[in-house]
Design a protein around this motif. Structure first.
Motif, PDB file in Angstrom:
ATOM      1  N   PRO A   1      30.024 -41.498  -9.840  1.00 58.25           N
ATOM      2  CA  PRO A   1      29.399 -42.582  -9.246  1.00 58.25           C
ATOM      3  C   PRO A   1      27.740 -42.930  -9.732  1.00 58.25           C
ATOM      4  N   VAL A   2      27.391 -43.899  -9.615  1.00 57.76           N
ATOM      5  CA  VAL A   2      25.795 -44.186 -10.146  1.00 57.76           C
ATOM      6  C   VAL A   2      24.883 -43.412  -9.410  1.00 57.76           C
ATOM      7  N   MET A   3      24.060 -42.882  -9.619  1.00 58.51           N
ATOM      8  CA  MET A   3      23.046 -42.003  -8.833  1.00 58.51           C
ATOM      9  C   MET A   3      21.692 -42.597  -9.279  1.00 58.51           C
ATOM     10  N   ALA A   4      21.626 -43.698  -9.925  1.00 56.02           N
ATOM     11  CA  ALA A   4      20.197 -44.089 -10.213  1.00 56.02           C
ATOM     12  C   ALA A   4      19.613 -44.661  -9.035  1.00 56.02           C
ATOM     13  N   LYS A   5      17.990 -44.705  -9.122  1.00 54.18           N
ATOM     14  CA  LYS A   5      17.455 -45.627  -8.125  1.00 54.18           C
ATOM     15  C   LYS A   5      16.511 -46.777  -8.853  1.00 54.18           C
ATOM     16  N   ASP A   6      16.219 -47.624  -7.764  1.00 49.08           N
ATOM     17  CA  ASP A   6      15.392 -48.645  -8.471  1.00 49.08           C
ATOM     18  C   ASP A   6      13.776 -48.054  -8.418  1.00 49.08           C
ATOM     19  N   VAL A   7      12.972 -48.478  -9.558  1.00 52.20           N
ATOM     20  CA  VAL A   7      11.758 -47.879  -9.786  1.00 52.20           C
ATOM     21  C   VAL A   7      10.811 -48.922 -10.133  1.00 52.20           C
ATOM     22  N   LEU A   8       9.559 -49.359  -9.464  1.00 54.54           N
ATOM     23  CA  LEU A   8       8.817 -50.340  -9.780  1.00 54.54           C
ATOM     24  C   LEU A   8       7.900 -49.743 -10.938  1.00 54.54           C
ATOM     25  N   VAL A   9       7.524 -50.471 -11.893  1.00 51.46           N
ATOM     26  CA  VAL A   9       6.566 -50.178 -13.063  1.00 51.46           C
ATOM     27  C   VAL A   9       5.386 -51.190 -12.816  1.00 51.46           C
ATOM     28  N   HIS A  10       4.297 -50.626 -12.544  1.00 50.46           N
ATOM     29  CA  HIS A  10       2.967 -51.591 -12.455  1.00 50.46           C
ATOM     30  C   HIS A  10       2.438 -51.789 -13.866  1.00 50.46           C
ATOM     31  N   TYR A  11       2.197 -52.983 -14.030  1.00 52.57           N
ATOM     32  CA  TYR A  11       1.390 -53.323 -15.582  1.00 52.57           C
ATOM     33  C   TYR A  11       0.437 -54.315 -15.264  1.00 52.57           C
ATOM     34  N   GLY A  12      -0.052 -54.714 -13.963  1.00 50.30           N
ATOM     35  CA  GLY A  12      -0.976 -55.614 -13.799  1.00 50.30           C
ATOM     36  C   GLY A  12      -2.711 -55.209 -14.392  1.00 50.30           C
ATOM     37  N   ASP A  13      -2.521 -53.796 -14.766  1.00 50.95           N
ATOM     38  CA  ASP A  13      -3.820 -53.525 -15.100  1.00 50.95           C
ATOM     39  C   ASP A  13      -3.888 -53.276 -16.737  1.00 50.95           C
ATOM     40  N   LEU A  14      -2.787 -53.683 -17.282  1.00 47.07           N
ATOM     41  CA  LEU A  14      -2.809 -53.581 -18.644  1.00 47.07           C
ATOM     42  C   LEU A  14      -2.972 -54.988 -19.369  1.00 47.07           C
ATOM     43  N   ASP A  15      -3.693 -55.086 -20.430  1.00 48.18           N
ATOM     44  CA  ASP A  15      -3.634 -56.420 -21.396  1.00 48.18           C
ATOM     45  C   ASP A  15      -2.510 -56.221 -22.171  1.00 48.18           C
ATOM     46  N   LEU A  16      -1.584 -56.989 -22.013  1.00 53.73           N
ATOM     47  CA  LEU A  16      -0.227 -56.805 -22.785  1.00 53.73           C
ATOM     48  C   LEU A  16      -0.420 -57.471 -24.166  1.00 53.73           C
ATOM     49  N   ASN A  17      -1.454 -58.112 -24.585  1.00 53.29           N
ATOM     50  CA  ASN A  17      -1.787 -58.659 -25.843  1.00 53.29           C
ATOM     51  C   ASN A  17      -2.347 -57.460 -26.894  1.00 53.29           C
ATOM     52  N   ASP A  18      -2.535 -56.352 -26.280  1.00 54.42           N
ATOM     53  CA  ASP A  18      -3.397 -55.304 -26.928  1.00 54.42           C
ATOM     54  C   ASP A  18      -2.128 -54.251 -26.895  1.00 54.42           C
ATOM     55  N   ALA A  19      -1.881 -53.995 -28.441  1.00 52.33           N
ATOM     56  CA  ALA A  19      -0.908 -52.869 -28.832  1.00 52.33           C
ATOM     57  C   ALA A  19      -0.952 -51.610 -27.801  1.00 52.33           C
ATOM     58  N   LYS A  20      -2.084 -51.035 -27.721  1.00 49.87           N
ATOM     59  CA  LYS A  20      -2.169 -49.927 -27.170  1.00 49.87           C
ATOM     60  C   LYS A  20      -1.926 -49.995 -25.623  1.00 49.87           C
ATOM     61  N   ASP A  21      -2.231 -50.909 -25.056  1.00 44.58           N
ATOM     62  CA  ASP A  21      -1.531 -51.282 -23.532  1.00 44.58           C
ATOM     63  C   ASP A  21      -0.025 -51.507 -23.687  1.00 44.58           C
ATOM     64  N   GLN A  22       0.423 -52.070 -24.623  1.00 44.82           N
ATOM     65  CA  GLN A  22       2.000 -51.973 -24.538  1.00 44.82           C
ATOM     66  C   GLN A  22       2.585 -50.711 -24.892  1.00 44.82           C
ATOM     67  N   LYS A  23       1.983 -50.008 -25.684  1.00 43.88           N
ATOM     68  CA  LYS A  23       2.363 -48.666 -25.759  1.00 43.88           C
ATOM     69  C   LYS A  23       2.274 -47.868 -24.484  1.00 43.88           C
ATOM     70  N   THR A  24       1.353 -48.121 -23.558  1.00 42.96           N
ATOM     71  CA  THR A  24       1.269 -47.476 -22.324  1.00 42.96           C
ATOM     72  C   THR A  24       2.318 -48.057 -21.272  1.00 42.96           C
ATOM     73  N   PHE A  25       2.450 -49.194 -21.514  1.00 42.09           N
ATOM     74  CA  PHE A  25       3.765 -49.928 -20.562  1.00 42.09           C
ATOM     75  C   PHE A  25       5.001 -49.358 -21.060  1.00 42.09           C
ATOM     76  N   ALA A  26       5.293 -49.141 -22.376  1.00 39.61           N
ATOM     77  CA  ALA A  26       6.462 -48.450 -22.529  1.00 39.61           C
ATOM     78  C   ALA A  26       6.717 -46.980 -22.159  1.00 39.61           C
ATOM     79  N   ARG A  27       5.423 -46.240 -22.264  1.00 37.93           N
ATOM     80  CA  ARG A  27       5.752 -44.959 -21.363  1.00 37.93           C
ATOM     81  C   ARG A  27       6.065 -45.138 -20.096  1.00 37.93           C
ATOM     82  N   ARG A  28       5.399 -46.073 -19.516  1.00 41.53           N
ATOM     83  CA  ARG A  28       5.544 -45.906 -17.981  1.00 41.53           C
ATOM     84  C   ARG A  28       7.234 -46.394 -17.763  1.00 41.53           C
ATOM     85  N   ILE A  29       7.771 -47.164 -18.673  1.00 45.88           N
ATOM     86  CA  ILE A  29       9.072 -47.548 -18.464  1.00 45.88           C
ATOM     87  C   ILE A  29      10.018 -46.109 -18.533  1.00 45.88           C
ATOM     88  N   ASP A  30       9.567 -45.514 -19.722  1.00 46.66           N
ATOM     89  CA  ASP A  30      10.200 -44.107 -20.027  1.00 46.66           C
ATOM     90  C   ASP A  30       9.788 -43.131 -18.835  1.00 46.66           C
TER      91      ASP A  30
END
Length: 96
Positions: A21-50
């Motif tokens: 059976p699937v045991m995963a949960k839904d998880v919210l990832v916030h990114y409103g505080d990030l400038d997603l045009n910035d490579a550094k913030d994109q990496k932060t977003f990827a870490r949050r996803i991880d």
């Protein structure tokens, strides 16, 4: 306004046929505080996803080895999250 993305690990796993059976949960990832045009913030977003994929799949963070189900769940949840992140980045690039 705080921007978030809901990473539905369970939905990603539903496309894979497994006996367990699937045991995963839904998880919210916030990114409103990030400038997603910035490579550094994109990496932060990827870490949050991880971290969200680890949390959704109860992937051990205490040094214990994960079981096979947790590994499969984590990999699929992370891939789903990365796909959603790519969609968000595409929207940012298009000015949306």
């Amino acid at each position: 306004m705080m921007k978030t993305a809901l990473f539905a690990a369970a939905a990603a796993l539903a496309t894979v046929v497994t006996a367990a059976p699937v045991m995963a949960k839904d998880v919210l990832v916030h990114y409103g505080d990030l400038d997603l045009n910035d490579a550094k913030d994109q990496k932060t977003f990827a870490r949050r996803i991880d971290r969200a994929a680890r949390k959704a799949c109860e992937y051990p963070s205490n040094g214990r080895l994960p079981d096979g189900h947790s590994v499969r769940c984590y990999r699929q949840a992370r891939a789903a999250g990365e796909n959603q992140m790519a969609s968000v980045l595409d929207q940012v690039r298009l000015g949306g």
